[in-house]
Design a protein around this motif. Structure first.
Motif, PDB file in Angstrom:
ATOM      1  N   ARG A 103       0.847  -1.211   0.000  1.00  0.00           N
ATOM      2  CA  ARG A 103       0.000   0.000   0.000  1.00  0.00           C
ATOM      3  C   ARG A 103       0.875   1.250   0.000  1.00  0.00           C
ATOM      4  O   ARG A 103       0.573   2.249  -0.630  1.00  0.00           O
ATOM      5  CB  ARG A 103      -0.852   0.030   1.270  1.00  0.00           C
ATOM      6  CG  ARG A 103      -2.049  -0.863   1.198  1.00  0.00           C
ATOM      7  CD  ARG A 103      -2.741  -0.887   2.562  1.00  0.00           C
ATOM      8  NE  ARG A 103      -3.596  -2.046   2.676  1.00  0.00           N
ATOM      9  CZ  ARG A 103      -4.832  -2.124   2.171  1.00  0.00           C
ATOM     10  NH1 ARG A 103      -5.366  -1.101   1.559  1.00  0.00           N
ATOM     11  NH2 ARG A 103      -5.548  -3.219   2.294  1.00  0.00           N
ATOM     12  N   ILE A 106       2.290   2.128  -3.355  1.00  0.00           N
ATOM     13  CA  ILE A 106       1.275   2.691  -4.244  1.00  0.00           C
ATOM     14  C   ILE A 106       0.968   4.128  -3.821  1.00  0.00           C
ATOM     15  O   ILE A 106       0.919   5.039  -4.644  1.00  0.00           O
ATOM     16  CB  ILE A 106      -0.002   1.824  -4.240  1.00  0.00           C
ATOM     17  CG1 ILE A 106       0.325   0.436  -4.808  1.00  0.00           C
ATOM     18  CG2 ILE A 106      -1.119   2.481  -5.048  1.00  0.00           C
ATOM     19  CD1 ILE A 106      -0.782  -0.588  -4.677  1.00  0.00           C
ATOM     20  N   ALA A 107       0.856   4.335  -2.499  1.00  0.00           N
ATOM     21  CA  ALA A 107       0.550   5.675  -1.984  1.00  0.00           C
ATOM     22  C   ALA A 107       1.668   6.656  -2.348  1.00  0.00           C
ATOM     23  O   ALA A 107       1.415   7.808  -2.682  1.00  0.00           O
ATOM     24  CB  ALA A 107       0.349   5.623  -0.477  1.00  0.00           C
ATOM     25  N   ASP A 108       2.906   6.193  -2.297  1.00  0.00           N
ATOM     26  CA  ASP A 108       4.031   7.080  -2.564  1.00  0.00           C
ATOM     27  C   ASP A 108       4.146   7.483  -4.026  1.00  0.00           C
ATOM     28  O   ASP A 108       4.564   8.582  -4.347  1.00  0.00           O
ATOM     29  CB  ASP A 108       5.354   6.394  -2.160  1.00  0.00           C
ATOM     30  CG  ASP A 108       5.527   6.393  -0.647  1.00  0.00           C
ATOM     31  OD1 ASP A 108       4.735   7.099   0.026  1.00  0.00           O
ATOM     32  OD2 ASP A 108       6.419   5.688  -0.149  1.00  0.00           O
ATOM     33  N   ALA A 110       1.688   7.061  -6.622  1.00  0.00           N
ATOM     34  CA  ALA A 110       0.542   7.213  -7.521  1.00  0.00           C
ATOM     35  C   ALA A 110      -0.160   8.558  -7.363  1.00  0.00           C
ATOM     36  O   ALA A 110      -0.020   9.231  -6.352  1.00  0.00           O
ATOM     37  CB  ALA A 110      -0.448   6.086  -7.263  1.00  0.00           C
ATOM     38  N   VAL A 111      -0.943   8.907  -8.364  1.00  0.00           N
ATOM     39  CA  VAL A 111      -1.754  10.117  -8.302  1.00  0.00           C
ATOM     40  C   VAL A 111      -3.151   9.769  -7.784  1.00  0.00           C
ATOM     41  O   VAL A 111      -3.589   8.628  -7.904  1.00  0.00           O
ATOM     42  CB  VAL A 111      -1.875  10.789  -9.687  1.00  0.00           C
ATOM     43  CG1 VAL A 111      -0.537  11.338 -10.138  1.00  0.00           C
ATOM     44  CG2 VAL A 111      -2.437   9.837 -10.728  1.00  0.00           C
ATOM     45  N   ALA A 112      -3.830  10.764  -7.205  1.00  0.00           N
ATOM     46  CA  ALA A 112      -5.172  10.531  -6.676  1.00  0.00           C
ATOM     47  C   ALA A 112      -6.146  10.282  -7.817  1.00  0.00           C
ATOM     48  O   ALA A 112      -6.094  10.962  -8.845  1.00  0.00           O
ATOM     49  CB  ALA A 112      -5.612  11.739  -5.862  1.00  0.00           C
ATOM     50  N   GLY A 116      -9.452   6.574  -4.265  1.00  0.00           N
ATOM     51  CA  GLY A 116      -8.098   6.328  -3.769  1.00  0.00           C
ATOM     52  C   GLY A 116      -7.066   6.629  -4.848  1.00  0.00           C
ATOM     53  O   GLY A 116      -7.280   7.467  -5.719  1.00  0.00           O
ATOM     54  N   ARG A 117      -5.961   5.928  -4.764  1.00  0.00           N
ATOM     55  CA  ARG A 117      -4.848   6.176  -5.674  1.00  0.00           C
ATOM     56  C   ARG A 117      -5.001   5.411  -6.981  1.00  0.00           C
ATOM     57  O   ARG A 117      -5.460   4.274  -6.974  1.00  0.00           O
ATOM     58  CB  ARG A 117      -3.555   5.723  -4.997  1.00  0.00           C
ATOM     59  CG  ARG A 117      -3.284   6.458  -3.701  1.00  0.00           C
ATOM     60  CD  ARG A 117      -2.405   7.644  -3.955  1.00  0.00           C
ATOM     61  NE  ARG A 117      -2.753   8.739  -3.080  1.00  0.00           N
ATOM     62  CZ  ARG A 117      -2.228   9.957  -3.204  1.00  0.00           C
ATOM     63  NH1 ARG A 117      -1.366  10.222  -4.153  1.00  0.00           N
ATOM     64  NH2 ARG A 117      -2.579  10.914  -2.394  1.00  0.00           N
ATOM     65  N   TYR A 119      -3.525   3.121  -9.637  1.00  0.00           N
ATOM     66  CA  TYR A 119      -2.389   2.197  -9.634  1.00  0.00           C
ATOM     67  C   TYR A 119      -1.481   2.541 -10.822  1.00  0.00           C
ATOM     68  O   TYR A 119      -1.933   2.562 -11.971  1.00  0.00           O
ATOM     69  CB  TYR A 119      -2.848   0.733  -9.710  1.00  0.00           C
ATOM     70  CG  TYR A 119      -1.655  -0.190  -9.670  1.00  0.00           C
ATOM     71  CD1 TYR A 119      -0.871  -0.262  -8.511  1.00  0.00           C
ATOM     72  CD2 TYR A 119      -1.263  -0.932 -10.778  1.00  0.00           C
ATOM     73  CE1 TYR A 119       0.257  -1.059  -8.469  1.00  0.00           C
ATOM     74  CE2 TYR A 119      -0.138  -1.747 -10.737  1.00  0.00           C
ATOM     75  CZ  TYR A 119       0.626  -1.796  -9.580  1.00  0.00           C
ATOM     76  OH  TYR A 119       1.750  -2.578  -9.548  1.00  0.00           O
TER      77      TYR A 119
END
Ligand code: GLU
Length: 304
Positions: A103, A106-108, A110-112, A116-117, A119
Motif C-alpha cells: 500500500r 502505491i501511496a508514494d 501514484a496520483v489521486a 483512492g490512488r 495504480y
C-alpha cells in the motif's frame, strides 16, 4: 435478455440498516413493478469482515418487511470454483499480472483517482522479479467505458487513467468484489442492477470485466446513498442502527420517502402489505433523486 431479473446483494458485515434498506426497497420495487424476479445474494466472500449470524439476520429483516425473494439465496462463499474459472480465463488471455506492491509503495508513487490512488502499473512491466505477497491485477489499457444509468444519467470513465489496473484476486487469497459480482450477476442472469451510488465508480470496472469475459452487460440504476449529518454513508462503521423488523411500515415509508416517492404519512401506521400495495402502484424511478440528501435520514436511522 428476456424478462426482468433484479437482485439485492448485501455483505453480511452487520444487520440491515437504513442505507441498505434503501437499496433493497429500490431493487425490489423496480423488479416487482416489471413483473420481474427479485433475487438475494449474500456477498460473504470476505470472511474476515463477515459477522457470524448477520446473513440470517438480514434475511429475517427482509422477510419481516414483506420483501420475499424468489428462488434460493446465493452465497458467494460457495462460488469460489466459478471465480477461479473466470480468473483462469483472464489469465489465458494474458489480461492479468501479479503485483507485489505494498500500500505504501502505491501511496508514494501514484496520483489521486476517483477512488483512492490510481495504480501506476509498477508491476505491469516487471512481473515475477519482485518478492512478496501476490495480488492479481487486470490490465485496463484502453478501457474507456460509458453507460447510461437510469438514475444518474450518462456515466463515462477512463478506467486506466481514473482507477488504474485493479485487483481481481487479493494478496490475502480472496477473490475481489469486482470479479465476483460480475461472475454472479451473469450466473443469476441479472438484467437490471439497482444499488447504491457508492458503487457508481465501480461499474466501469465491472463492465470492463464483462467485456473481457464475454458476459452480458446488465442495465444499471444507482440510488442515492443515505448519509448522516456529518455526510458519512450509513454503515456499521458510522454506527447506523438496525432496521426494526417489528415496525417495518415506518422503515419502509422512510425509505420510500428517501427515494422521492412521496408516500402519504399515514401509510407508516398501516401494515407492510398495505405499504407494498401503495408502493407498487406508485413507484416512479424518475422521481428518485440523484444526490444523497443530508439530514433526509429518519431519526430512527440515526445513532442514538
Ligand atoms: N455487497 C455490496 C454491498 O453491500 C453490494 C454489491 C452490489 O450491489 O453490487 O455494498
Amino acid at each position: 435478455m428476456e424478462g426482468y431479473r433484479g437482485r439485492f446483494a448485501p455483505s453480511p458485515t452487520g444487520p440491515l440498516h437504513f442505507g441498505s434498506l434503501v437499496a433493497a426497497v429500490g431493487s425490489f420495487l423496480a423488479a416487482r413493478t416489471r413483473a420481474g424476479v427479485w433475487l438475494v445474494r449474500i456477498e460473504d466472500l470476505d470472511a474476515p469482515r463477515a459477522l457470524p449470524g448477520a446473513a440470517d439476520e438480514i434475511l429475517r429483516t427482509l422477510a419481516a418487511c414483506g420483501m420475499h425473494w424468489d428462488g434460493p439465496v446465493l452465497y458467494q462463499s460457495t462460488r469460489t470454483d466459478a471465480y477461479r474459472g473466470a480468473l483462469e480465463r483472464l489469465r489465458g488471455q494474458g489480461a492479468v499480472y501479479t503485483c507485489a506492491c505494498s500500500r505504501r509503495e502505491i501511496a508514494d508513487s501514484a496520483v489521486a483517482g476517483v477512488e483512492g490512488r490510481v495504480y501506476p502499473g509498477t508491476c505491469r512491466e516487471r512481473p515475477a522479479a519482485r518478492e512478496g505477497a501476490r495480488a492479481l491485477r487486470v490490465l485496463t489499457r484502453g478501457a474507456a467505458i460509458a453507460f447510461d444509468d437510469a438514475v444518474q444519467g450518462r456515466i463515462a470513465q477512463d478506467v486506466e487513467k481514473e482507477i488504474g489496473d485493479f485487483v481481481v484476486y487479493r494478496a490475502d487469497r480472496v477473490y475481489a468484489y469486482q470479479l465476483a459480482v460480475v461472475v454472479d450477476d451473469a450466473e443469476q442472469d441479472i438484467s437490471d442492477v439497482v444499488r447504491g451510488a457508492d458503487l457508481l465508480a465501480s461499474t466501469p470496472r465491472q463492465i470492463h470485466l464483462q467485456q473481457l469475459l464475454g458476459l452480458p452487460q446488465p442495465r444499471y440504476a444507482h440510488l442515492p446513498v443515505a448519509v448522516n449529518e456529518r455526510g458519512e454513508k450509513l454503515s456499521k462503521q458510522t454506527l447506523a442502527p438496525p432496521v426494526d423488523g417489528n415496525d417495518p411500515a415506518s422503515a419502509l415509508v422512510a425509505a420510500l420517502d428517501f427515494l422521492g416517492q412521496r408516500p402519504p404519512a399515514e401509510l407508516a401506521r398501516a401494515g407492510a402489505v398495505d405499504v407494498w400495495q401503495w408502493a407498487v402502484a406508485n413507484w416512479r424511478i424518475e422521481r428518485v433523486p440523484r444526490l444523497p440528501a443530508v439530514g433526509a435520514v429518519p431519526a430512527s436511522a440515526r445513532p442514538g
